[in-house]
Structures are given as structure tokens and as C-alpha cells.
Design an enzyme around this catalytic site. Structure first.
Site, PDB file in Angstrom:
ATOM      1  CG  ASP A  83      -2.264   0.729   1.175  1.00  0.00           C
ATOM      2  OD1 ASP A  83      -2.108   1.756   1.290  1.00  0.00           O
ATOM      3  OD2 ASP A  83      -3.216  -0.057   0.908  1.00  0.00           O
ATOM      4  CG  ASP A  84       0.322   5.989   0.685  1.00  0.00           C
ATOM      5  OD1 ASP A  84       1.459   6.603   0.081  1.00  0.00           O
ATOM      6  OD2 ASP A  84      -0.351   7.142   1.177  1.00  0.00           O
ATOM      7  CE  LYS A 159      -6.204   1.016  -0.916  1.00  0.00           C
ATOM      8  NZ  LYS A 159      -5.894   0.453   0.625  1.00  0.00           N
ATOM      9  CG  ASP A 161      -6.513   5.846  -1.612  1.00  0.00           C
ATOM     10  OD1 ASP A 161      -7.791   6.132  -1.675  1.00  0.00           O
ATOM     11  OD2 ASP A 161      -5.861   5.635  -0.342  1.00  0.00           O
ATOM     12  CB  SER A 193     -10.875   4.536  -3.356  1.00  0.00           C
ATOM     13  OG  SER A 193      -9.808   3.486  -2.742  1.00  0.00           O
ATOM     14  NE  ARG A 219     -12.303   0.651   1.677  1.00  0.00           N
ATOM     15  CZ  ARG A 219     -11.197   1.287   2.095  1.00  0.00           C
ATOM     16  NH1 ARG A 219     -10.173   1.351   1.739  1.00  0.00           N
ATOM     17  NH2 ARG A 219     -11.756   2.173   3.189  1.00  0.00           N
ATOM     18  CG  ASP A 223      -9.029   3.842   5.240  1.00  0.00           C
ATOM     19  OD1 ASP A 223      -9.765   3.628   4.309  1.00  0.00           O
ATOM     20  OD2 ASP A 223      -8.029   4.502   5.668  1.00  0.00           O
TER      21      ASP A 223
HETATM   22  C1  GLA Z   1      -6.720   5.578   2.286  1.00  0.00           C
HETATM   23  C2  GLA Z   1      -7.163   4.310   1.833  1.00  0.00           C
HETATM   24  C3  GLA Z   1      -6.558   3.067   2.713  1.00  0.00           C
HETATM   25  C4  GLA Z   1      -4.895   3.284   2.526  1.00  0.00           C
HETATM   26  C5  GLA Z   1      -4.431   4.944   2.872  1.00  0.00           C
HETATM   27  C6  GLA Z   1      -2.934   4.909   2.381  1.00  0.00           C
HETATM   28  O1  GLA Z   1      -6.956   6.118   3.555  1.00  0.00           O
HETATM   29  O2  GLA Z   1      -8.466   4.322   2.169  1.00  0.00           O
HETATM   30  O3  GLA Z   1      -6.902   1.974   2.394  1.00  0.00           O
HETATM   31  O4  GLA Z   1      -4.800   3.218   1.231  1.00  0.00           O
HETATM   32  O5  GLA Z   1      -5.262   5.799   2.121  1.00  0.00           O
HETATM   33  O6  GLA Z   1      -2.433   6.083   2.682  1.00  0.00           O
END
Ligand code: GLA
Length: 413
Positions: A83-84, A159, A161, A193, A219, A223
């Protein structure tokens, strides 16, 4: 040429151009299963300070190793997704994203190879804006080059965002980025998302008809965080939104309630059963997020329970329908592939009790879409054990313990 012939020709080209604009990547025919870093590791970049909670190459390799050696890969857990917070803060002189040099010293292609060698797939993360949600470089203005870079790194899942951008931009950029991904020729699961940001940041109702053709999953809600309260809120959300969401859910395109919080010491055994059971009944993606070394035995047993996995991955991919029941127990009903022949449905039932007291429940499975007039055999889905045979008229009477679930799968005799 007659007017009707002209219409046929226009329709043909209209359909053709429409089709090639769509996602059409043939992926995620069943909801993706795997592991994603965010839920537990978040932006853990200070590895000198905290070597045991560090988002780096070693971590990703260790998840791949655990999946491969401990049965997760065989059970269907497949995607390992960073992820990030994986990138350097600036692009290189060619405008390309660069993995953090200290934490990912061998780059992402190396990790992809490592993951692929274990029969697994590799996922990464970006944001549709200038920067990611944690202010690392984002993909705005770089769709082509980023899609190409991910493809060259042999990424299988991306993914994307949606922080920090306006509604109109969300509605066009996700489509454009999907096109850039497609034009690389490398199939990558496209996780969006988009509807989440439309609904919760821009306070509008997402137009799912517009979103579904372009993304493999998306999504819808906040979260997940590591608490029972968060899991309950997610369950209640999908329960209340069944009518809005179920028509958009199925092979190739999934509503995504976010990660499972198994392995984070956040739930009791019965709460874990509830968490997994509802995700399974929803045909939701099953993405773990934890230090795999902290997975408890009962959690592992649940995750590797092949009766549950089979339901979660059922080819029909139907969301279970929730019925609010006596004393606030919810009965979730999921139609799935028949076990015998194809005339009579097999169905699973989950009685979910989110309260802190026992609840006595009585229900007639025959009232919920069973179509064989012969009897059904009832299996306890968690234990795989035969429980009873029932006719369409028979009631099941059972006590559902606090914060727990009872699951039955019924097959025509
Ligand atoms: C958002 C997404 C999370 C994650 C964070 C990363 O909040 O919804 O799932 O990817 O960013 O910064």
C-alpha cells in the site's frame, strides 16, 4: 441505405467503441484474496527506530514465504499488495516513480519475481492525485508512464486511491487511468476507491452504473481500523446497503469492505468468526493485513477452512441477503452453486449476533429460496460436520452466543 440500416451500423460502432473503452481485463472472476500492508503496517517507514514494524522488502518477502509454506497460497490467498509509503519522495529524471532506496534496495521487479516464484501475485498502490494520501508522489499527470512502470515491474494488481481531488476529476480520471493500464497489455486487477470519495468526501450518491464497468473492485466505506467497533460498523453498513449494492457485485467487479484485521490481536475468537463469516457471505475480497507471525492458531484455522473459502470464492459471487431478525440477530442468506446436479440451489445461512447477550433464534430455511421439495442436509459450515436433515417446513431453533455467528450450509439430498 435505409434509416434502419444506418441505425444498425451506428449501434455496432457505438457498442464497439464502448466495449474497448471498458475494463475487460478478465481478472478477479472471484473476489481477490491476499494480504495488503496498510491495515497493520500503515506508513511504517522508520525502520531503524522500529525494525519489527517496518514496511520494506524483508516484510514483503516474509509474507510471500509464509503464504507459500503455511498453506495460505494453497487455500487461495494470492495477492501480496504494498500500500502507500513505498516510494521515494521524488520521481527520477525520466519522470518515473522510484521505490524507496533504503527499504526496497532491489526494486519492485525483484520483489515481483520473488512473489511470482512462490505462485503468488504482486500488487501495488498509487493515488489518482498529485500525491498519495500520505503525500508520496501520486499519478496525476503521469497515468501513462506509471501504468507502464507498473507493467514493467510485473505488477498484477493496482490499488488506486482517491484522496485530494474533486468529484468531476474522480469521475473521469479513474476511467482514464484504467485505459492507461489496459494499454500496457499487462492484466492488472484495478482496485478503485472512487465511490468512497464520491460519497464520504464529496457527499454525493455514487453512480455505480458508471463505476462498475471500469473497475474490478472499489471501496464503498471507511477504512477498517483494528477494533471490533470498526468491524461492526462495516457489517452494519453493508447490511443497510444491500439493496443499493448487490446488483453491482459479481465476477470481475466487487464491492470492497476493506481488509480483515486478523493477526492484529484486536478480536476475540468469536468476533473473528463474525468478521470472516460476514465477509465470506458477502463474497468480499479477503485481504489480510498483519504481521503474519502474530496470527493465532484459531485465526489460521478459520482462514484455511476450505468450506469457508469455497463459499467466499463461489463462482456465482452473490452477496448474501440480510434479514433483520428477532432480537437484533441478522440472518444472512447466500445462494451458491448447487452441490448436486444443477436443479436445486445450495444455500448458506449465517446467524450473526452483534450483541453482548445470547439470542434464541428460530427460523425456517425453507422460507429462503430452497427449491427442492425433498429434504436438505444441513452442515455446520465452521466444523464441516453433518448437523441434521430438514424438509422445507422444518424449523431450526438455536441459541446464538454473544458477538458470535452460527453458520449452516444446506445441500439438497
Ligand atoms: C486511504 C485508503 C487506505 C490506505 C491509505 C494510504 O486512507 O483508504 O486503504 O490506502 O489511504 O494512505
Amino acid at each position: 441505405m435505409s434509416l434502419s440500416e444506418l441505425w444498425v451500423i451506428l449501434l455496432f460502432f457505438g457498442c464497439f467503441f464502448n466495449v474497448v473503452k471498458l475494463l475487460e481485463n478478465g481478472l478477479a472472476r472471484s473476489p481477490p484474496m491476499g494480504w495488503m500492508s496498510w491495515g497493520y503496517f500503515m506508513c511504517s517507514v522508520d525502520c531503524d527506530e522500529n525494525p519489527n514494524k517496518c514496511l520494506d522488502e524483508k516484510l514483503i518477502k516474509s509474507v510471500a514465504d509464509t503464504f507459500f509454506t503455511d498453506g495460505y497460497q494453497e487455500a487461495g490467498f494470492e495477492y501480496i499488495i504494498i500500500d502507500d509509503c513505498w516510494a521515494e519522495k521524488t520521481r527520477d529524471i525520466n519522470g518515473r516513480l522510484v521505490p524507496d532506496r533504503k527499504r526496497f534496495p532491489n526494486g519492485m521487479k525483484y520483489l515481483a519475481d520473488y512473489i511470482h516464484a512462490r505462485g503468488l501475485k504482486f500488487g501495488m498502490y498509487t493515488n489518482i492525485a498529485d500525491v498519495t494520501c500520505m503525500h508520496y508522489p501520486g499519478s496525476k499527470g503521469h497515468f501513462e508512464i506509471d501504468a507502464k512502470t507498473f507493467a514493467e515491474w510485473d505488477v498484477d494488481y493496482i490499488k488506486v486511491d482517491g484522496c485530494f481531488v474533486g468529484e468531476d476529476y474522480l469521475n473521469t480520471a479513474y476511467i482514464k487511468f484504467g485505459r492507461s493500464l489496459n494499454s500496457t497489455g499487462r492484466p492488472m486487477v484495478y482496485s478503485c476507491s472512487w465511490p468512497y470519495y464520491i460519497e464520504y468526501i464529496h457527499n454525493k450518491t455514487p453512480n455505480y452504473t458508471n463505476i462498475v464497468p471500469y473497475c474490478n473492485m472499489w471501496r464503498n466505506y471507511h477504512d477498517v481500523v483494528k477494533s471490533w467497533g470498526s468491524v461492526k460498523a462495516i457489517i452494519r453498513h453493508y447490511q443497510s446497503r444491500y439493496d443499493q449494492l448487490n446488483g453491482y457485485h459479481g465476477p470481475g467487479h466487487w464491492n470492497d469492505p476493506d481488509m480483515l484485521i486478523f493477526g492484529t490481536n484486536s478480536l476475540t475468537a468469536s468476533q473473528s468468526r463474525v468478521h470472516l463469516a460476514v465477509y465470506v457471505m458477502l463474497s468480499a475480497p479477503l485481504l489480510l493485513s498483519c504481521d503474519m507471525r502474530n496470527m493465532k492458531d484459531y485465526e489460521k484455522q478459520l482462514l484455511l477452512n476450505m468450506d469457508l473459502v469455497a463459499l467466499a470464492q463461489d463462482p456465482l459471487g452473490l452477496m448474501a441477503k440480510p434479514y433483520q431478525f428477532q432480537n437484533s440477530v441478522t440472518l444472512w442468506v447466500k445462494q451458491h452453486l448447487p452441490r448436486k446436479g444443477d436443479m436445486y440451489n445450495s444455500v448458506s445461512f449465517a446467524l450473526v449476533n452483534l450483541n453482548t447477550k445470547d439470542v434464541a433464534v428460530s427460523f425456517t430455511p425453507g422460507d429462503y429460496g430452497l427449491n427442492s421439495t425433498d429434504a436438505y442436509t444441513v452442515m455446520d459450515t465452521f466444523t464441516g460436520k453433518f448437523t441434521m436433515n430438514i424438509t422445507l417446513k422444518d424449523k431450526i431453533n438455536v441459541i446464538v452466543p454473544p458477538e458470535d455467528v452460527i453458520m449452516y450450509s444446506v445441500f439438497p439430498l
